[in-house]
Motif scaffolding. Sequence first.
Motif, short mmCIF file in Angstrom:
data_model
loop_
_atom_site.label_atom_id
_atom_site.label_comp_id
_atom_site.label_asym_id
_atom_site.label_seq_id
_atom_site.Cartn_x
_atom_site.Cartn_y
_atom_site.Cartn_z
N GLU A 296 0.81 -1.38 -0.11
CA GLU A 296 0.14 0.05 0.02
C GLU A 296 0.99 1.41 0.05
O GLU A 296 0.65 2.28 -0.84
N TYR A 297 1.95 1.30 0.81
CA TYR A 297 2.61 2.40 1.05
C TYR A 297 3.36 2.74 -0.56
O TYR A 297 3.28 3.96 -1.07
N ALA A 298 3.88 1.59 -1.25
CA ALA A 298 4.48 2.01 -2.44
C ALA A 298 3.53 2.21 -3.65
O ALA A 298 3.86 3.06 -4.27
N ARG A 299 2.41 1.56 -3.44
CA ARG A 299 1.27 2.17 -4.37
C ARG A 299 0.95 3.35 -4.30
O ARG A 299 0.90 4.21 -5.33
N ALA A 300 0.82 3.77 -2.89
CA ALA A 300 0.64 5.35 -2.98
C ALA A 300 1.68 6.34 -3.63
O ALA A 300 1.62 7.26 -4.20
N GLN A 301 2.92 5.97 -3.39
CA GLN A 301 3.99 6.68 -3.95
C GLN A 301 3.73 6.60 -5.35
O GLN A 301 4.20 7.51 -6.12
N LEU A 302 3.72 5.26 -5.93
CA LEU A 302 3.63 5.40 -7.48
C LEU A 302 2.54 6.22 -8.17
O LEU A 302 2.77 6.88 -8.98
N ALA A 303 1.32 6.21 -7.36
CA ALA A 303 0.17 6.95 -7.74
C ALA A 303 0.75 8.43 -7.75
O ALA A 303 0.39 9.10 -8.65
N GLU A 304 1.41 9.13 -6.74
CA GLU A 304 1.66 10.14 -6.64
C GLU A 304 2.58 10.68 -8.02
O GLU A 304 2.77 11.47 -8.66
N ARG A 305 3.61 9.61 -8.22
CA ARG A 305 4.47 10.06 -9.31
C ARG A 305 3.70 10.20 -10.52
O ARG A 305 4.22 10.92 -11.41
N PHE A 306 2.87 9.39 -10.90
CA PHE A 306 1.86 9.24 -11.96
C PHE A 306 0.89 10.31 -11.92
O PHE A 306 0.05 10.18 -12.85
N HIS A 307 0.70 10.95 -10.96
CA HIS A 307 -0.51 12.12 -10.97
C HIS A 307 -1.49 11.32 -10.84
O HIS A 307 -2.60 11.75 -11.29
N LEU A 308 -1.89 10.31 -10.07
CA LEU A 308 -3.11 9.33 -10.02
C LEU A 308 -3.32 9.22 -8.65
O LEU A 308 -2.61 9.76 -7.88
N THR A 309 -4.56 8.45 -8.40
CA THR A 309 -5.00 8.05 -7.13
C THR A 309 -4.42 6.59 -6.86
O THR A 309 -4.37 5.67 -7.94
N PRO A 310 -4.27 6.04 -5.57
CA PRO A 310 -4.07 4.73 -5.58
C PRO A 310 -4.99 3.80 -6.19
O PRO A 310 -4.64 2.87 -6.74
#
Lengths: 449, 449
Positions: A296-310
Motif C-alpha cells: 500500500e505504501y509503495a502504491r501510494a507513492q507510485l500513484a503520486e509519481r503518476f499524478h493518479l490516485t491509488p
Amino acid sequence: MPEKRKLHLNAFLMSVGHHEASWRLPESDPYAGWSVKHYQELARIAERGRLDSLFLADSPVQQGDPGRRPTGKLEPTVLLTALAGVTSRIGLIATASTSYNEPYNLARRFSSLDHISDGRAGWNIVTTAGADAARNFGLDDVPLHRERYERADEFLEVATKLWDSWADDAVLADKDAGVHADAAKVRAINHRGRYFRVDGPLNVPRSPQGWPLLVQAGSSEDGRDFAAKWAEAVFTAQQTLAEGRAFYRDLKQRAAALGRDPDGVKILPGIVPVIGDTAAEARELDAELERLISPEYARAQLAERFHLTPADLPLDEPLPDNLPTEDQIEGAKSRFTLIVDLARRENLTVRQLIGRLGGGRGHRTFAGTPSQVADTIEEWFDSGAADGFNIMPAVLPSGLVAFVDKVVPILQERGRFRTEYEGATLREHYGLPRPAATSFAYHPELITQ
Amino acid sequence: MPEKRKLHLNAFLMSVGHHEASWRLPESDPYAGWSVKHYQELARIAERGRLDSLFLADSPVQQGDPGRRPTGKLEPTVLLTALAGVTSRIGLIATASTSYNEPYNLARRFSSLDHISDGRAGWNIVTTAGADAARNFGLDDVPLHRERYERADEFLEVATKLWDSWADDAVLADKDAGVHADAAKVRAINHRGRYFRVDGPLNVPRSPQGWPLLVQAGSSEDGRDFAAKWAEAVFTAQQTLAEGRAFYRDLKQRAAALGRDPDGVKILPGIVPVIGDTAAEARELDAELERLISPEYARAQLAERFHLTPADLPLDEPLPDNLPTEDQIEGAKSRFTLIVDLARRENLTVRQLIGRLGGGRGHRTFAGTPSQVADTIEEWFDSGAADGFNIMPAVLPSGLVAFVDKVVPILQERGRFRTEYEGATLREHYGLPRPAATSFAYHPELITQ
C-alpha cells in the motif's frame, strides 16, 4: 600503452539498507537510521574494502510515509564529518541541494569537510524535485525544472569562485613581520548574477582538494547538460546494459563537445546486489525481502509519481494507459521514464513493479553469488556502460560486509580493483586532478562573466 | 534548603588564542586555525577540566584584514561534529545566524549534531551585524537591527516547531505489523509567518535533548528582549563588576517578567585570563602579547566601527569627540558602547585602547595567578554578576591548559565547580530541563499562532 582503466566503487549508505523492507528483517536495528555508531561501522567496513567513497543521498524534506520504512536522516555534511573521524582514506560524498541552500554557506561547509578529512570531500549536486521540499522553503511549488538547473549552474559558478578566493599560497604566517596572510591573495569575487550576488571571499583558506569532487545524479536532458559541464562523477540508474551503454556514450560525448576530457567524467550506475553463497540463497533473500513489502505504501507513492490516485492502480493489473509523459513531470524525470519502461518492457503488474522497485527505487537489483556479482560489474565496465558502480546493499550492514569480503576480493584477484589506496584524497582515488586556483579560471570557457 | 548554585564554565575556542597577536608567539602554530587536530586537542583538554561546553563564535564572512591574524574558520556545526567524536561528555555550542540561514536546514543540522553527540548540542543564536556579511547573501546592506531580531524570533518559532514535529514516541519499529513510525505523531507544522513559510515536518526524529541548548549573545535592547524570551544561556561582554551586576539583574528581571524562571537563564560573561605562576609572570605575558600587536590593523577596524577613517584616530591621542551614538550603529551596538565607555572611563589613548581590546575584543582581560583568576570568578559569581564564565584564553592551547590544570582545581577545592560530570547532556550540565514536545507548545504563551 595507455594506463589500464580503473574500476571505481562507492558505498551508497542508507539506514539499514536500500530495500524498503530491510528494516523488518530480524537482523536489522530499526533505530539505526539516525545512529552515528551504525554509520561508523559501515564506514569502517567500506574502507576495509578500499572503496573509493561513502555516498549519502539527501533531500530537505520528510520523504514518504513514516510508517513505511526508516525515514529520519541526519544531515549529510554533518554525518560525513563524523565518519571522517573513524576513517582515514575513503572519500566522503554528501548530497546537497542548489535550490534550497545559499552558495556561501554550502561552499563553506564543503570546504570545512575537505579540511577536516584531509581532502576527502565530494558534493553530489542535486536540484531537488518535489513540491513538498519547496514548501519547507517558503515556496508554494517546486521551481520549474529548467530554472532549477539554471540556478544550479550559477550556484556552481559562485561556489567555485569562493573555493578559489584564497590562493593556495595566501597564508604567509610571517611572525616576524606580523603578517598572517597576503591580503592580495584573499580576493573578493564580486559575483553579480541572475540568482546570486555574493561578494566573498570565503572565510576558509583553500582546502586540500581545492574543490570537493563534483558529483551529479540527474539524468534528464537538463541534468545531462549540467553533468557534462560540471560533473566529475555521475551517479545514474540504468536497468539494462543497452541503456547503460547509451547513457555512458551520450554523457562522454556531451563532455567532449564542451572541450572536456571524457575520462574526467566517471559514470557510475547504481546496483543493488543481493548476495548469497549460492544463487538459490541469493534468490531466497531477495524473495524474503519482497514478501516483507507492504504494497500500500509503495502504491501510494507510485500513484503520486503518476499524478493518479491509488485506486487507479489495481495491484494485480498492469499500469494503466493514461500516464503522463516525461515532459509533464517536474522532477525525477528520467526516473519516471525508467519505471514506466521497466513495467511495459517486462509486462509487470503493479504488485510486481512494486517488488522490483522495492530494492533500489529504480536502480538495478542483481541477486547472485559473489562471482556472479563480480561478473556483471566486469561486464558493464568492459562493455562501456560504467566506469564503476554505486553499490547499494539491500540490507546494511550485512550486504556491505558480503560485498566487501566476498565480491571485492574477486575483483582484486582479477586485477580490476585496487588492493590498497594509492592516493590520499578522493580526487586521487578517482584519478582526477586538483583544480588550480588561478583567477577563478579552472574552466575559463565556462565562467560566463 | 535550596540546592547550592552551580558555577558554569565554557571553553570559547578560537584558533591559537583570543589575543590578536597570539599567533606570533614562538609556541603558536599559525596554521592551526583550520586544523581539526588542533581543535580536537583543545576539546580533550577542556573535557579533562570537566567544563560545561566548547563554544565557537561565527559569522558567514571573511572578518577583518587577513594579514592581521588567522582569519580562516571552519564552519562550527561541522567542526563541532568532529569534536564530538573525540569527547564524550562536554557540550558543543555552535554559533549560527538567523539572518543568513533557512530554518529547515539549520534546525536539521542542530538536530543531527544533537543525535551524533548523544545530546550535547547548543546553538548560539546570532542575527549577524555588518554589511559585509549581508553582501555574501544577495543584499546591499545589513537588514535593520529590529528587523533582524523580528526574523530571529520567528526563526526560533519555526525551529522549535520543527524539533517538536516528531513526538518523542513517534517511532514504533513494529516489524511484525510493518509500521516503522506512527504517521500521526510525525506532524506537519504548516508555519505561515511574516518571514517564513515552512510546512515540515523535520526529516529527523526528535533528538536526545529535544532542542539544542538555546544560547544568545547580543546585549542591545532588542538582544536582551530576545534573550529574555528564548535564551537558556547568555554570553555577554562586561568590563566592570558593577556593569556585570546591572546586566545580570536586568536580564533575569526581563525573563521573570515573561513568566520564566530566572534560574533558567544562565548569565555567562566572557573573561580573557592571562595566567602566570606569579603575578609578575602573568603581567609579562600580557605585556609581550601587547608588544606583538600591529596597531594599524586594529586602528582600521576601530575607525570602521566609529564610521571614521584611520587618520581621524591618531594613535597617541584619546578618542575624538565626534563619535556616533549607539542608535546610529547597525549591529554590535552594545559592544560599541562598551568600547567607548572603556576608553572614556580610563582616559585611554587610541594605542592604549587597542592594547586593551587586543585580548578579547571588548571582553574583560584579567592577568594574574591561578588563585587570583579563581578569586575574580568567585567574586563575580557570588556578587550576582555571573552564573559562570565563557573562558577565552589569550593563547591556545597553553592558556586553556593553564586554566584547566591550575584554576579549575582551585575552584573544585573550594566546592565551586564539579569534579565529575553528573549528567550526560549539555542541558544536564546546565541543570536545565529537556523541553517537552507536546503540540509545539513548550512555550505556548510565546507562540503567536
